[in-house]
Design an enzyme around this catalytic site. Structure first.
Site, PDB file in Angstrom:
ATOM      1  N   HIS A 121      44.662  70.345  57.794  1.00 23.91           N
ATOM      2  CA  HIS A 121      44.139  71.596  57.237  1.00 23.91           C
ATOM      3  C   HIS A 121      45.138  72.267  56.301  1.00 23.91           C
ATOM      4  O   HIS A 121      44.742  72.916  55.337  1.00 23.91           O
ATOM      5  CB  HIS A 121      43.767  72.568  58.360  1.00 23.91           C
ATOM      6  N   GLY A 122      46.395  72.164  56.596  1.00 19.88           N
ATOM      7  CA  GLY A 122      47.367  72.823  55.727  1.00 19.88           C
ATOM      8  C   GLY A 122      48.774  72.449  56.104  1.00 19.88           C
ATOM      9  O   GLY A 122      49.060  72.125  57.263  1.00 19.88           O
TER      10      GLY A 122
END
Lengths: 890, 478
Positions: B333-334
């Protein structure tokens, strides 16, 4: 896994692929959807075709991809990798600009934003990104609010964020150190946002007894004070003053006049207490009586840009203009010991464009309380760096703005501490004088390629309506003359609309008419400017004269003209014009010091200029807009439909009225002939009169009063008419209006007049190299006199009389390059009628632009009874924008 | 380009649909590919080259694997070696792209932080340039990579036409934020699909409801969340209000995107699988991951969890696998420690629920309470997902439990947030989440009232949209 996969596919197909819907319902849904998504495209296209919008998506989309020449040149110059990166960056910027323009000029957005915001914000309390609705109609500015509620702005790990230098303390201390080297004392004036002083108007949690500030505020004050910086903290002053008066405007992001005046008083006392200034007994200042100003605040405009009910959002305040001991309006003095750097808080009551009147801003009030002159450098927005940057640039160019300064007051909005780009240590060293590329020219024409440019903010996202952008171009090499770079400022946004300049692309070739920035700096310097994203601001800047004025006003014409000799007797008008144009000579030197404008002579040489002849003789770039008759009749039809009378008042050509001053027997004869009633102009005006338009024939009036010895109807060295002609025109218009049935019922005022003389150096003279001729003309200024103070009249939006047109409406009225104030056509007409008039006038062509401005008002000219359209008669042929049909009252 | 932008809705979409339906069938994949590259390149034209590269590598590796399969029939060892090499090149290339563009900054920052902690600040690696994350790279590299894996595993046929494959990788409806559609799910549709009035009408319903979810619910909820998370100090009550705002924002934002993607797909004749199944109805974290971002969960399960051994290598290994998969899922996701912690929380919860088995704590609670408890855990984990930095996350958690916050300026938040518009948005979000049918169910039968409702939502959403500034989807940054 495979079984499950098949199951997912089958499930999806079953769930989405199969839909129970009757064909008629499905058809409705599809049609409705297609109609909705297509509406803006069709709507905007229709607007574009109707001439009401300059932007069209298909036109501009063509310019997005780089052209083959641009690709090959960039790759050749920068190499494959760097060149590709450069092309990519340019493409991205073009696409961002395109998308922003698409959204900001969308008819859908323009028409929906106000009613939708009325519902969501006015009724339900929603904020948009920049405006937060408070209690009882108060509005708050988003960045100022988020500064107060946000994290501490002194967080060490955020020295740089989003390309901005966040360390305000370091920048301020660096500035102080540089000033101290010149024995100048820095006084900091951070101004709290409205929400700090009036939190109770946003949240019932507060009782209005305490100010609310960012949690780092106290630490910030401690750090700068410990470093020896004087800080004039006006928060207690504003909290104390709010007990007695409103210190901030309810629907604007700025303080009220009274709040500002109280802070100016405290600031003056603070300076008096901490700084020893040399005595200055040369000048004194006095405060005028309260001047009522009603205006819609910037926050109201952002939230409800199309609210058109007259005065619906207006807030009324009383400003107190400051005058010098001789009754003149306050002006900054560079030799002053006090220099004020500021932002829009400084300008709010000084700069006419901001809408709250002039002559009563922070510098003026500080001058009054100190009883000494004050110098001012202020630019709206970007208080963290803009005013320091201007000072730095000025110093770098060799102009010592700090030569006499003993104390420098640095005003900025406190929100800048969270969101501003502090730029670090801007150098304040005095540089050697940089010669402009054309050292002696005030106006030049440059052909070149755009290297860089900045973009204005999206309209509605900022609390100001106008914005200047920066453009860097490289001139094209000619022979042995090498290419040069020019830093150019130009309007990027006017009245919440992006200008055509924003459609220019990097790499595009342009031919621009420029004038030296220093000539307009006084009037335009305080307007928000978007700099380029690097340090090229040290170059001497130029101002882009508007496209329409490229040919039509002499300021933009090619400079350095030969000193002409007298016109030969045997040359004809057409030949003369051809010779002048071939020599790029915009000014003809006539007899007895009279100067004539070449486009005006051309206009008189072309003969009939309407109907089928129009495309052949008109200068309009788009020949569809060449015929003035079509546009004038259409405008008259629109006005008639709304019960409004159009009075057309073209200003006759100077060369026609004073044909003998042009010189040359044959030409004089031809000019006089063209002014006969059966000449082109006379025939055209007669046709308009037959069509039912009220035409005021100034030529007849001038000829009737052409008594020798009296002051002429035109300035000898200027393109404009004289005050005498202004007065006659005003009387002619007033005479017509007084016959109208509604006139008697209107309340009338009596205005004061005062006579004065003006030494005028005309715009035509300014174009002739070495020309120093001046002329002295008499003025009659109109205004309101109170307690010895003479206050000019302001344009009145609610007036039943609307005056539109070109700079003939501004000369002697607009100040600056318009020579004087309070003595132009609007003033004299107000005097003759007994009430002020509404004014929409432009410095460029009066043919189309004023009507576009009227259309943008979107009030369908509500409340108007008469529209007076006054412009130079040469516009019939010389307007490059042409005569577009504009749906002012759709 | 963003679905909820003026440019997309009023220019790109009508022009794309018009071109699509006037183009002969055989050229439609090419047209869709060109439109998709324009859509993708709008953010940054250079990113198009990256996607082209990724597409090219996987296309050729797919062909190579197919050649290996044919060769294995005569020379098994050589054929398998060829297949393995091609698969490795595909995976390494895609992961290298993802690693470089998504994790290089994070890696260098973490390395420098570690050196600072150890007192070796002089050895820091100062990199002047920061690498820009290409839009949607996490989605299309996974999607593209799944093709070669599926071809290798023999569950998908290799595609011969590069335009068809480029169309699959780049298809604009689901390019930048999913759902992650595997090749075998749309292979047949790429070749042949039906275009009916019913399908198009349902597509408009999906798109309209998705746009309304985004503009009328997700954005105001996002305003609540942004105001609270970005505040210098926040009261305990406001902190919970802000957290609820974020929980609804991320759900409605992502769900809206998926609805719009599915709707656009339907308009173009494609049927994409479901990506959400009322995740806040979940009564456990295990169930939550069966309902949230289904395409990612299944991708991670099929290509990572099972590849690591799944639950076939004993209980301890199963728990470790679960935790590892969720950690990687968080990192997907990040690139920050916040996402690692977020993934870690979910991984730990999944492992714990599996460990407890039938003794699961949820079993003793009424269903409603189980749902509420799951929502609370998911929401608390969102703090790490939303906060900008790790210290910010801890500060916010402190405020949630009354340990910190409540400065003078906190009072201002009440004036901003407790307005009818925002309270209404939160209540509406809660009502829809737990009381309204899913878009899939709602649109299965389209009657006149439903058609009018969808049309009204479209008009309202567009009206609200024109007053809002840039409002990208949250998942665009992943």
């Amino acid at each position: 896994m495979d079984r499950e996969q098949n199951h997912r596919e089958a499930q999806a197909e079953a769930e989405v692929g199969q839909t129970a819907v009757r064909p008629v319902v499905a058809a409705f849904m599809v049609l409705f959807f297609v109609l909705v998504v297509l509406t803006p495209l069709l709507w905007d296209s229709a607007h574009h075709v109707a001439g009401n919008s300059a932007f069209h998506v298909l036109d501009e989309a063509r310019h997005l991809p780089p052209r083959s020449t641009e690709i090959s040149r960039t790759l050749w110059e920068a190499g494959l990798l760097q060149g590709t990166a450069q092309l990519n960056t340019r493409m991205r910027r073009r696409m961002e600009s395109f998308e922003s323009r698409l959204q900001s000029t969308s008819s859908l957005r323009i028409h929906l934003v106000t009613p939708v915001n009325r519902f969501f914000s006015g009724l339900l309390g929603a904020s948009n990104a920049d405006v937060y609705p408070g209690r009882t109609g108060w509005l708050f500015y988003g960045p100022a609010l988020r500064h107060v509620t946000g994290p501490p702005f002194l967080r060490a790990h955020q020295r740089f964020e989003g390309g901005r230098a966040m360390d305000s303390v370091a920048a301020i201390l660096g500035f102080q150190r540089q000033l101290a080297e010149r024995d100048i004392i820095l006084v900091l004036l951070p101004l709290p946002g409205k929400v700090s002083i009036y939190p109770e108007q946003l949240s019932t949690t507060f009782d209005g007894k305490i100010a609310v500030q960012n949690v780092a505020n106290a630490e910030f004050l401690r750090q700068v004070r410990d470093a020896g910086v004087l800080v004039c903290d006006v928060v207690p002053t504003l909290m104390d003053a709010k007990e007695r008066t409103i210190t901030y405007l309810r629907r604007d992001s700025h303080w009220s006049p009274l709040g500002m005046e109280r802070c100016a008083e405290v600031l003056a006392a603070f300076i008096g207490e901490h700084v020893s200034l040399p005595p200055d007994n040369q000048r004194s200042y006095r405060r005028g009586e309260g001047r009522e100003v009603a205006y819609r605040g910037d926050l109201a405009t952002m939230l409800y840009p199309e609210a058109n009910a007259e005065g619906e959002m207006d807030e009324t305040v009383f400003t107190h203009p400051i005058f010098d001991s001789e009754g003149g309006t306050w002006a900054p003095h560079e030799e002053s010991a006090v220099l004020l750097l500021g932002d829009s808080f400084t300008n709010i009551y000084s700069q006419a464009d901001l809408g709250w009147g002039t002559g009563a801003g922070l510098a003026e009030q500080l001058s009054f309380y100190l009883q000494r002159p004050v110098d001012r450098i202020a630019q709206n927005d970007h208080g963290a760096f803009a005013s320091r940057q201007i000072l730095s640039d000025t110093m770098h160019r060799g102009r010592d703005r700090l030569a006499n300064t003993r104390v420098l007051v640095y005003e900025f909005a406190a929100r800048e501490l969270s969101w501003g780009d502090w730029k670090g240590d801007l150098p304040m060293q005095l540089g050697s004088t940089i010669q402009a590329p054309a050292a002696l020219e005030d106006a030049i024409t440059v052909s070149g390629r755009i290297l860089k440019r900045s973009l204005p903010p999206v309209p509605g996202s900022v609390p100001y309506k106008d914005c200047i952008v920066s453009i860097l171009i490289e001139s094209i090499e000619r022979g042995s003359e090498p290419s040069k770079s020019f830093l150019i400022y130009a309007w990027g946004m006017r009245d919440h609309q992006w200008t055509d300049v924003t459609s220019w692309q990097v790499g595009e070739r342009v031919r621009l008419d420029l004038q030296r920035w220093s000539l307009v700096n006084e009037t335009l310097g305080s307007i928000n400017r978007v700099p380029l994203d690097d340090g090229v601001m040290n170059a001497e800047p130029w101002w882009l004269t508007t496209e329409a004025t490229r040919v039509e006003t002499p300021l933009s014409a090619t400079a350095t003209l030969p000193k002409t000799t007298s016109v030969p007797d045997d040359i004809g008008l057409i030949d003369l014009v051809q010779q002048l144009e071939a020599a790029k000579q915009q000014v003809l030197r006539g007899q007895d010091g009279w100067l004539f404008f070449t486009p005006e002579l051309r206009s008189m040489s072309v003969g009939p200029f309407w109907g089928e002849a129009a495309p052949q003789v008109s200068r309009a770039r788009n020949k569809d807009h060449a015929d003035p008759r079509v546009a004038i009749l259409d405008f008259n039809r629109q006005l008639k439909g709304a019960g409004i009378e159009l009075i057309l008042m073209p200003v006759p050509p100077k060369a026609g009225i004073y044909a003998e001053k042009v010189g040359g027997a044959r030409i004089t004869e031809e000019l006089r002939a063209s002014m006969e009633s059966d000449g082109a102009l006379g025939t055209f005006l007669a046709q308009l009169a037959v069509a039912g338009i009220t035409v005021i024939d100034l030529q007849a009036a001038f000829e009737a009063q052409a008594d020798a010895g009296a002051e002429p109807f035109y300035c000898r060295t200027d393109t404009h008419w004289s005050p005498r002609a202004c007065s006659m025109a005003a009387d002619s218009v007033a005479e017509r209006i007084r016959t109208l049935p509604w006139y008697d019922a209107l309340p009338k005022n009596t205005y004061e007049t005062r006579e004065s003389e003006l030494v005028l150096h005309g715009d035509l003279a300014a174009l002739i190299d070495g020309e120093t001729r001046e002329e002295i003309i008499s003025l009659k200024q109109v205004g309101v006199a109170e307690n010895g103070t003479f206050t000019p009249l302001l344009s009145a939006r609610q007036s039943p009389v609307l005056l539109i047109g070109d700079s003939h409406n501004l000369v002697f009225h607009g100040g600056g390059d318009m020579h004087a104030t309070a003595a132009g056509l609007p003033d004299l007409l107000a005097h003759a009628l007994g009430f002020p008039v509404d004014l929409v006038a432009v410095r460029g062509s009066g043919a189309t632009t004023p009507r576009i401005t009227l259309a943008r008002r979107r009030d369908k000219l509500a409340g108007k009874k008469v529209v007076v359209w006054c412009f130079a008669a040469r516009e019939f042929t010389e307007s490059t924008t042409g005569w577009r049909v504009i749906p002012v009252i759709p | 380009m963003v679905f909820s932008s003026h440019l997309f809705i009023f220019y790109f979409l009508p022009i794309a649909l018009t071109l699509y339906y006037v183009t002969p069938h055989r050229f439609r994949p090419l047209l869709l590919t060109l439109l998709s590259y324009l859509f993708y390149g709008w953010a940054n034209p250079a990113f198009v080259l990256l996607m082209l590269f990724s597409t090219g590598v996987d296309y050729f590796m797919g062909l190579r694997i197919a050649s290996g399969q044919r060769m294995a029939e005569s020379d098994r060892a050589t054929g398998q070696r060829m297949q393995r090499r091609a698969l490795a090149i595909s995976i390494v290339t895609n992961l290298a792209l993802l690693g470089f563009f998504k994790y290089a900054n994070f890696g260098i920052d973490s390395y420098n932080d570690l050196l600072s902690v150890l007192g070796w600040a002089d050895a820091r690696w100062d990199m002047a340039l920061r690498i820009t994350l290409p839009l949607g790279i996490s989605f299309y590299t996974f999607q593209s990579m799944s093709y070669t894996i599926d071809v290798y595993q023999g569950v998908a046929r290799p595609v011969r036409n590069i335009v068809t494959f480029a169309c699959y990788v780049s298809m604009f409806p689901q390019l930048v934020a999913g759902p992650i559609v595997r090749f075998r799910e749309v292979a047949d549709q790429l070749e042949q699909r039906s275009h009916t009035l019913e399908k198009f009408a349902r597509g408009t319903a999906f798109f309209s409801l998705g746009l309304a979810k985004k503009v009328l619910i997700a954005n105001p909820c996002g305003h609540i969340a942004d105001t609270c998370f970005d505040a210098g100090s926040v009261t305990t009550m406001d902190a919970w209000y802000g957290l609820a705002g974020y929980s609804f924002q991320i759900y409605f934002d992502f769900s809206a995107y998926s609805d719009m993607a599915i709707g656009l797909g339907l308009m173009l004749g494609f049927v994409f699988p479901k990506n959400f199944d009322s995740p806040y109805h979940a009564a456990s974290i295990t169930e939550f991951w069966r309902r949230w971002h289904i395409s990612l969960s299944q991708f991670l399960r099929d290509y990572l969890y099972i590849a690591l051994g799944g639950n076939r290598r004993g209980a301890a290994r199963t728990y470790a696998n679960l935790a590892l998969v969720m950690l990687i899922g968080g990192l997907w996701h990040g690139a920050s420690w916040n996402f690692v912690i977020w993934g870690g929380i979910h991984g730990a919860m999944l492992a714990l629920e599996r460990l407890q088995g039938k003794a699961n704590v949820y079993r003793h609670l009424p269903h409603g309470l189980r749902v509420l408890l799951t929502f609370a855990i998911v929401s608390l984990a969102w703090v790490f997902f939303r906060a900008t930095t790790l210290p910010d996350a801890w500060t916010y958690l402190s405020a949630l439990f009354g340990i910190d916050g409540d400065g003078a300026s906190a009072g201002l938040l009440r004036g901003i947030l407790y307005q009818p518009y925002y309270l209404g948005a939160i209540l509406l979000a809660a009502g829809i989440t737990w009381g309204a049918p899913q878009t899939w169910d709602f649109t299965r039968e389209l009657s006149w009232p439903k058609a009018l409702w969808c049309s009204l939502m479209l008009v309202l959403a567009i009206a609200a949209l024109v007053t809002q500034s840039y409002n990208p989807f949250i998942y665009f940054i992943f």
